[in-house]
Scaffold this active site. Structure first.
Site, PDB file in Angstrom:
ATOM      1  N   ASP A  50    -104.859  -8.437  -0.096  1.00  0.00           N
ATOM      2  CA  ASP A  50    -103.850  -8.476   0.960  1.00  0.00           C
ATOM      3  C   ASP A  50    -103.437  -9.930   1.183  1.00  0.00           C
ATOM      4  O   ASP A  50    -104.266 -10.749   1.571  1.00  0.00           O
ATOM      5  CB  ASP A  50    -104.420  -7.878   2.254  1.00  0.00           C
ATOM      6  CG  ASP A  50    -103.404  -7.870   3.395  1.00  0.00           C
ATOM      7  OD1 ASP A  50    -102.234  -8.261   3.169  1.00  0.00           O
ATOM      8  OD2 ASP A  50    -103.778  -7.465   4.510  1.00  0.00           O
ATOM      9  N   GLU A 100    -101.311  -5.737  -1.401  1.00  0.00           N
ATOM     10  CA  GLU A 100    -100.685  -5.514  -0.088  1.00  0.00           C
ATOM     11  C   GLU A 100     -99.931  -6.747   0.381  1.00  0.00           C
ATOM     12  O   GLU A 100    -100.489  -7.850   0.387  1.00  0.00           O
ATOM     13  CB  GLU A 100    -101.782  -5.138   0.922  1.00  0.00           C
ATOM     14  CG  GLU A 100    -101.267  -4.932   2.338  1.00  0.00           C
ATOM     15  CD  GLU A 100    -102.358  -4.372   3.262  1.00  0.00           C
ATOM     16  OE1 GLU A 100    -103.155  -3.532   2.800  1.00  0.00           O
ATOM     17  OE2 GLU A 100    -102.414  -4.795   4.423  1.00  0.00           O
ATOM     18  N   ASP A 139     -97.237  -3.432   4.717  1.00  0.00           N
ATOM     19  CA  ASP A 139     -98.061  -3.337   5.935  1.00  0.00           C
ATOM     20  C   ASP A 139     -97.229  -3.800   7.134  1.00  0.00           C
ATOM     21  O   ASP A 139     -96.498  -3.009   7.731  1.00  0.00           O
ATOM     22  CB  ASP A 139     -99.337  -4.161   5.743  1.00  0.00           C
ATOM     23  CG  ASP A 139    -100.203  -4.212   6.987  1.00  0.00           C
ATOM     24  OD1 ASP A 139     -99.984  -3.399   7.899  1.00  0.00           O
ATOM     25  OD2 ASP A 139    -101.111  -5.077   7.071  1.00  0.00           O
ATOM     26  N   GLN A 173    -105.906  -3.396  12.694  1.00  0.00           N
ATOM     27  CA  GLN A 173    -105.256  -4.517  13.380  1.00  0.00           C
ATOM     28  C   GLN A 173    -106.316  -5.374  14.071  1.00  0.00           C
ATOM     29  O   GLN A 173    -106.096  -5.896  15.151  1.00  0.00           O
ATOM     30  CB  GLN A 173    -104.230  -3.982  14.385  1.00  0.00           C
ATOM     31  CG  GLN A 173    -103.183  -5.016  14.766  1.00  0.00           C
ATOM     32  CD  GLN A 173    -101.966  -4.406  15.409  1.00  0.00           C
ATOM     33  OE1 GLN A 173    -101.354  -3.513  14.839  1.00  0.00           O
ATOM     34  NE2 GLN A 173    -101.604  -4.869  16.595  1.00  0.00           N
TER      35      GLN A 173
HETATM   36 MG   LIG Z   1    -102.328  -6.263   5.809  1.00  0.00          MG
END
Ligand SMILES: [Mg+2]
Length: 366
Positions: free
Chosen positions: A191, A217, A242, A294
């Site tokens: 990510d 990501e 995302d 999150q």
């Molecule tokens: Mg992310």
């Protein structure tokens, strides 16, 4: 089952160690507990984790928008009027985390009133998810050691690696060290939190082509429209959108525009009502979904697993459900536990989340 009161209670719990990634770092969980009370005495709860560097919300802004705008919109409505509640809350742009926490607290109250778990109300596909653990920035050896600890302690076999520092030295070295240290049995994906350019992303993914990554990501920003389309077209793994797909419309644009081929759902930013729309849209588009995190506390993680386990598509992949392990404490009376690499959604009613009043009194900031 009419809503009589909405409360937004700021609280702060320190992390054991700061979590670092390309778009920021977090030292203290400065979250907001949202409580919804109904006229039959039910109290629904959820948690709002602000991410100022991603969505522009702060703890203070979440309390303010709930107290001044959202609460007056929903007080007096029945908790079954979910589409009416959604329509009223959607009049205000932005503020995704504040809106989502209120939405989820209302679903918790609804589940409690009806005597069903939120998972069963949403879809009831299963009652658990495999857990994916997120590895924040550190030295390669430290990240391998953390992954090994998560594997040995909790049975976790899927890891998301935060990249986006320097693509051709540190980032690829970390991923290579993880693959060599953990072997081929674990799933790894990366990510970037928009930390690389499209061309850096392409080169880094080529350098890691032999490492068997599952996904990539948000490596580069969605606003680099043609660059990202060019990147995604040449990847041989799904590209997860995302933070660029907070709404169903954004997901539609990214997927149909060729700028992503999979998506992350975070209940912290789309609640249950909008997450369900995103899920159905993804099913129609024929793309994979991952339940993201999150940097949720235990209550937020409980919301994620409640949603993710409700549907076949979201429970197919491991969900990012372990960030709460880095917090020094939490508000839940009965702590969440990850066993054999899985987190179980509570059987309800509602979310099955009981807040410890002593802990809330200790950590609340108002
Ligand atoms: Mg992310």
């Amino acid at each position: 089952m009419k809503i009589t009161q909405v409360e937004a209670i700021p609280f702060a719990i320190p992390y054991r160690k700061p979590l670092r990634f390309a778009s920021g770092e977090v030292h203290v969980a400065e979250h907001v507990l949202v409580r919804v009370t109904t006229d039959d005495g039910v109290v629904g709860v959820a948690e709002a984790p602000p991410r100022p560097f991603t969505y522009g919300e702060t703890q203070a802004s979440i309390v303010a928008v709930i107290d001044s705008i959202f609460a007056p919109e929903v007080v007096g409505l029945d908790v079954v009027e979910r589409e009416q509640i959604h329509a009223r809350l959607s009049r205000t742009v932005g503020n995704p985390t504040a809106r989502s926490a209120l939405d989820m607290a209302i679903w918790d109250a609804l589940g409690q009133s009806l005597g069903y778990s939120v998972t069963d109300l949403l879809g009831g596909y299963t009652d658990r998810m495999r857990v994916s653990h997120m590895l924040g920035f550190d030295e390669p050896a430290a990240m391998v050691a953390e992954a090994e600890r998560m594997h040995d302690t909790y049975g976790i076999t899927t890891f998301k690696v935060k990249v986006g520092r320097h693509p051709f030295t540190l980032d690829t070295a970390v991923v290579r060290a993880l693959r060599e240290g953990l072997g081929d049995a674990v799933e790894l994906y990366v990510d970037g939190n928009r930390g690389w350019s499209a061309s850096e992303s392409a080169r880094a993914m080529k350098e890691m082509a032999d490492l068997g990554l599952t996904f990539a990501e948000e490596l580069c920003p969605a606003d680099d429209v043609l660059g990202r389309r060019w990147l995604v077209a040449q990847l041989d793994v799904p590209f997860i959108a995302d933070e660029s797909v907070v709404t169903p419309a954004e997901l539609t644009r990214e997927i149909l525009g060729g700028s992503a081929t999979a998506a992350s759902i975070k209940t912290a930013r789309t609640g249950f009502t909008t997450s369900r729309r995103v899920h159905h849209l993804a099913e129609g588009l024929g793309i994979e979904l991952v339940m993201g995190n999150q940097i949720d506390g235990q209550l937020g993680s409980l919301c994620s697993v409640a949603f993710g386990s409700a549907f076949e598509l979201t429970s197919r992949r491991a969900g990012e459900l372990s960030n709460f392990l880095d917090m020094t404490d939490d508000l839940l009376a009965e702590p969440l536990e990850i066993h054999a690499g899985e987190l179980v959604a509570r059987s309800g009613p509602g979310l099955g989340a009981l807040i410890d009043p002593d802990k809330l009194a200790h950590f609340r900031q108002d």
